[in-house]
Design a protein around this motif. Structure first.
Motif, PDB file in Angstrom:
ATOM      1  N   ILE A 373       0.855  -1.188   0.000  1.00 45.77           N
ATOM      2  CA  ILE A 373       0.000   0.000   0.000  1.00 45.77           C
ATOM      3  C   ILE A 373       0.889   1.235   0.000  1.00 45.77           C
ATOM      4  CG2 ILE A 373      -0.199   0.403   2.506  1.00 45.77           C
ATOM      5  CD1 ILE A 373      -3.255   0.634   2.066  1.00 45.77           C
ATOM      6  N   ALA A 374       0.449   2.311  -0.654  1.00 43.79           N
ATOM      7  CA  ALA A 374       1.194   3.570  -0.689  1.00 43.79           C
ATOM      8  C   ALA A 374       0.763   4.430   0.490  1.00 43.79           C
ATOM      9  CB  ALA A 374       0.930   4.308  -2.005  1.00 43.79           C
ATOM     10  N   TYR A 375       1.749   4.857   1.283  1.00 44.04           N
ATOM     11  CA  TYR A 375       1.433   5.651   2.474  1.00 44.04           C
ATOM     12  C   TYR A 375       2.635   6.505   2.840  1.00 44.04           C
ATOM     13  CZ  TYR A 375      -0.370   6.715   7.167  1.00 44.04           C
ATOM     14  OH  TYR A 375      -0.846   7.365   8.290  1.00 44.04           O
ATOM     15  N   SER A 421      -6.889  -7.343   5.024  1.00 45.09           N
ATOM     16  CA  SER A 421      -6.857  -6.365   3.947  1.00 45.09           C
ATOM     17  C   SER A 421      -6.685  -5.000   4.593  1.00 45.09           C
ATOM     18  CB  SER A 421      -8.132  -6.412   3.096  1.00 45.09           C
ATOM     19  OG  SER A 421      -9.278  -6.085   3.870  1.00 45.09           O
ATOM     20  N   TRP A 422      -6.318  -4.006   3.782  1.00 38.36           N
ATOM     21  CA  TRP A 422      -6.107  -2.671   4.343  1.00 38.36           C
ATOM     22  C   TRP A 422      -6.350  -1.604   3.295  1.00 38.36           C
ATOM     23  CZ3 TRP A 422      -0.139  -2.095   5.484  1.00 38.36           C
ATOM     24  CH2 TRP A 422       0.606  -2.530   4.401  1.00 38.36           C
ATOM     25  N   THR A 423      -6.575  -0.376   3.778  1.00 45.11           N
ATOM     26  CA  THR A 423      -6.811   0.755   2.886  1.00 45.11           C
ATOM     27  C   THR A 423      -6.491   2.037   3.634  1.00 45.11           C
ATOM     28  OG1 THR A 423      -8.405   1.737   1.340  1.00 45.11           O
ATOM     29  CG2 THR A 423      -9.257   1.087   3.476  1.00 45.11           C
ATOM     30  N   ILE A 424      -6.412   3.160   2.901  1.00 42.12           N
ATOM     31  CA  ILE A 424      -6.122   4.482   3.468  1.00 42.12           C
ATOM     32  C   ILE A 424      -7.299   5.396   3.183  1.00 42.12           C
ATOM     33  CG2 ILE A 424      -4.502   6.402   3.545  1.00 42.12           C
ATOM     34  CD1 ILE A 424      -3.214   3.729   4.228  1.00 42.12           C
ATOM     35  N   ASP A 425      -7.803   6.111   4.205  1.00 43.29           N
ATOM     36  CA  ASP A 425      -8.921   7.019   3.969  1.00 43.29           C
ATOM     37  C   ASP A 425      -8.407   8.440   3.687  1.00 43.29           C
ATOM     38  OD1 ASP A 425      -8.410   8.353   6.392  1.00 43.29           O
ATOM     39  OD2 ASP A 425      -9.983   7.306   7.487  1.00 43.29           O
ATOM     40  N   LYS A 426      -9.315   9.376   3.461  1.00 40.03           N
ATOM     41  CA  LYS A 426      -8.936  10.734   3.054  1.00 40.03           C
ATOM     42  C   LYS A 426      -8.205  11.492   4.155  1.00 40.03           C
ATOM     43  CE  LYS A 426     -13.286  13.067   4.325  1.00 40.03           C
ATOM     44  NZ  LYS A 426     -12.654  13.858   5.418  1.00 40.03           N
ATOM     45  N   ASP A 427      -8.388  11.084   5.416  1.00 39.57           N
ATOM     46  CA  ASP A 427      -7.707  11.716   6.539  1.00 39.57           C
ATOM     47  C   ASP A 427      -6.381  11.043   6.856  1.00 39.57           C
ATOM     48  OD1 ASP A 427      -9.750  13.642   7.019  1.00 39.57           O
ATOM     49  OD2 ASP A 427     -10.953  12.076   7.961  1.00 39.57           O
ATOM     50  N   LYS A 428      -5.930  10.175   5.951  1.00 39.16           N
ATOM     51  CA  LYS A 428      -4.636   9.508   6.029  1.00 39.16           C
ATOM     52  C   LYS A 428      -4.565   8.506   7.184  1.00 39.16           C
ATOM     53  CE  LYS A 428      -2.457  13.421   3.736  1.00 39.16           C
ATOM     54  NZ  LYS A 428      -1.478  14.511   3.797  1.00 39.16           N
ATOM     55  N   ARG A 444      -2.512   6.129  12.341  1.00 34.51           N
ATOM     56  CA  ARG A 444      -2.006   7.240  11.531  1.00 34.51           C
ATOM     57  C   ARG A 444      -0.726   7.777  12.157  1.00 34.51           C
ATOM     58  NH1 ARG A 444      -5.907  12.343  10.686  1.00 34.51           N
ATOM     59  NH2 ARG A 444      -5.443  12.626  12.906  1.00 34.51           N
ATOM     60  N   ILE A 445       0.229   8.168  11.317  1.00 36.87           N
ATOM     61  CA  ILE A 445       1.401   8.888  11.795  1.00 36.87           C
ATOM     62  C   ILE A 445       0.948  10.280  12.232  1.00 36.87           C
ATOM     63  CG2 ILE A 445       3.667   9.805  11.180  1.00 36.87           C
ATOM     64  CD1 ILE A 445       3.884   7.561   9.119  1.00 36.87           C
ATOM     65  N   ASN A 446       1.331  10.688  13.422  1.00 41.07           N
ATOM     66  CA  ASN A 446       0.804  11.926  14.007  1.00 41.07           C
ATOM     67  C   ASN A 446       0.887  13.120  13.071  1.00 41.07           C
ATOM     68  OD1 ASN A 446      -0.243  11.240  16.549  1.00 41.07           O
ATOM     69  ND2 ASN A 446       1.786  11.237  17.494  1.00 41.07           N
ATOM     70  N   ARG A 447       2.049  13.312  12.439  1.00 38.59           N
ATOM     71  CA  ARG A 447       2.223  14.534  11.637  1.00 38.59           C
ATOM     72  C   ARG A 447       1.286  14.583  10.438  1.00 38.59           C
ATOM     73  NH1 ARG A 447       5.099  12.533   7.367  1.00 38.59           N
ATOM     74  NH2 ARG A 447       6.597  10.886   7.886  1.00 38.59           N
ATOM     75  N   LEU A 448       0.792  13.430   9.973  1.00 36.68           N
ATOM     76  CA  LEU A 448      -0.118  13.439   8.833  1.00 36.68           C
ATOM     77  C   LEU A 448      -1.486  13.978   9.205  1.00 36.68           C
ATOM     78  CD1 LEU A 448       0.795  10.049   7.115  1.00 36.68           C
ATOM     79  CD2 LEU A 448       1.724  12.330   6.708  1.00 36.68           C
ATOM     80  N   GLY A 449      -1.730  14.133  10.509  1.00 35.40           N
ATOM     81  CA  GLY A 449      -2.994  14.703  10.957  1.00 35.40           C
ATOM     82  C   GLY A 449      -2.887  16.155  11.370  1.00 35.40           C
TER      83      GLY A 449
END
Length: 459
Positions: A373-375, A421-428, A444-449
């Protein structure tokens, strides 16, 4: 102070200390002395001390100090509100009780307010405490005007790089008999396509209430979740000897494709990719397909357990690449491929095989059920190790090498799962759905929020 006293005080400073001024000029001429301009025009942090918490090789907690370049964290000046601050907060553990500015320029004479409420002339060698906001005052050389600024030096109170996880409502009754699954985020909704007790299903819930799952059985006799792709907000898959498409994952229709691939294996920002009889094909709409070039190792193309990501190239936004992984015909040997795409021109490279031999120290992971997955501008890999989720493996070089996160879990340790399975939402947020246990985790990685503050002021 009374205004007349301010003027006398400033005039004395100007004539007595011509070479000492926050103005960028080496001296103050008569025009400057009559000016009513007063503004801080530039300000830069100097070197700062940061205390970092770490662990020794034996696992004991320890701390050490290091130097942080404050110039990497720009200070923005809001002239309208009279505020100066760093929108990109300093890392946790940065000391701001002894701050020195490497540069500060102003139109006028600069002072700051002390703890007892008096104003004192600012010197570039001053070391100031910014554990709380400070007031700076810029006086015009004429002594007739002044402007106050609230200066704040922001420091993160949490570790910006920490991956924080929360367990969501357990859905054991739904996921206990899941054997194969693939997850997507679309329109504020989580969609998990799966084989549930051998039957094809779409399990869906809004991200706002992930405990409210709806299970919809799909009317297909041949169904493999790993070949479902989401392109331009439309789901595509090969089922019942047709290329099917759906807007919601529930209602499907025939795309009208003349080619029936063995499986849809990947997608880029604009195209679908598929395998048919050991050859690659490409389509923009799931209906019209063209042959896609592959280097001379086509016998190593994946045959099952397809997983893929696409990412833009950092050096040029016109370019992107697709990573495609899976298992060979034997059902156990992992294989990985990469394609570079020029979206501005028709010049694209063929699919290239990434050799997993001895020349690569950290090859594509070979764990059962591996998905990528891309993150956070990197590629994450996850698989099943025994009866739990594995550690992450992370690629920073476009899928060439996969560094395992040894000794430190970026997700909670020992999450029980027979598949996932996994996915990424719009709020990262990263969502992980665990077959067998029914555990659902969101992290979530803190800084992405962190919210982006205003950094440009035009009025």
């Amino acid at each position: 102070m009374k205004k007349s006293f301010i003027g006398t005080w400033l005039l004395t400073i100007c004539w007595g200390c011509l070479t000492f001024s926050c103005n960028t000029e080496d001296s103050i001429d008569s025009t400057s002395l009559n000016s009513n301009h007063c503004a801080i025009t530039d300000i830069t942090l100097g070197s700062l001390i940061r205390t970092i918490q770490s662990q020794t090789s034996s696992g004991k907690d320890t701390t050490y100090n290091t130097t942080l370049s404050g110039s990497l964290y720009a200070l923005y000046i809001d002239q309208y509100k009279g505020e100066i601050y760093n929108p990109d907060s300093l890392p946790i553990g940065t000391h701001v009780d002894k701050v020195i500015f490497s540069n500060i320029s102003s139109d006028g004479i600069l002072s700051y307010r002390t703890a007892n409420g008096t104003d004192t002339l600012f010197s570039r060698t001053d070391t100031l405490d910014f554990t709380h906001p400070r007031t700076f005052i810029c006086y015009s050389y004429s002594g007739k005007a002044k402007k106050e600024y609230t200066v704040s030096i922001n420091v993160h109170q949490v570790n910006s790089e920490l991956f924080v996880w929360q367990q969501q409502a357990n859905a054991h009754d739904i996921w206990t008999d899941i054997t194969l699954q693939k997850a997507f985020y679309k329109d504020a909704q989580l969609n998990v396509f799966a084989l549930k007790a051998g039957q094809p299903v779409c399990i869906s819930a809004p991200t706002s209430s992930p405990q409210n799952w709806t299970v919809t059985y799909l009317p297909f006799s041949s169904f493999n979740p790993s070949n479902i792709q989401l392109l331009h907000n439309i789901f595509y898959m090969v089922a019942d000897n047709k290329v099917m498409r759906s807007d919601d994952g529930i209602h499907w229709s025939d795309s009208g494709s003349s080619l029936v691939p063995d499986a849809l294996t990947a997608h880029s920002s604009s195209h679908l990719y598929a395998i048919k009889d050991g050859a690659m094909y490409v389509s923009a709409d799931g209906a019209v397909w063209e042959s896609d070039a592959v280097e001379n190792a086509s016998h190593l193309l994946p045959a099952s357990h397809f997983t893929s990501v696409w990412m833009p190239m950092s050096f040029n936004s016109n370019f992107e690449y697709v990573i495609m992984g899976g298992l060979l015909q034997d059902g156990t040997t992992p294989t990985e491929w990469k394609k570079v795409i020029d979206n501005k021109d028709s010049n694209t490279e063929p699919w290239n095989y990434f050799n997993a031999g001895n020349d690569i120290t950290f090859p594509y992971p070979s764990l059962p059920g591996t998905q990528i997955i891309a993150y956070d501008n990197r590629i994450y890999s996850l698989g099943i190790q025994g009866d739990t989720l594995s550690l992450f493996s992370i690629s920073n070089d476009g899928g060439r090498t996969w560094i395992p996160q040894s000794n430190t879990y970026l997700h909670p340790a020992g999450i029980p799962a027979s598949n996932f399975s996994w996915t990424i939402d719009k709020d990262k947020y990263m969502w992980i759905f665990c077959g067998g246990s029914g555990d659902i985790w969101r992290g979530r990685i803190n800084r992405l929020g962190f919210k982006n503050n205003q950094t440009s002021f035009t009025q």
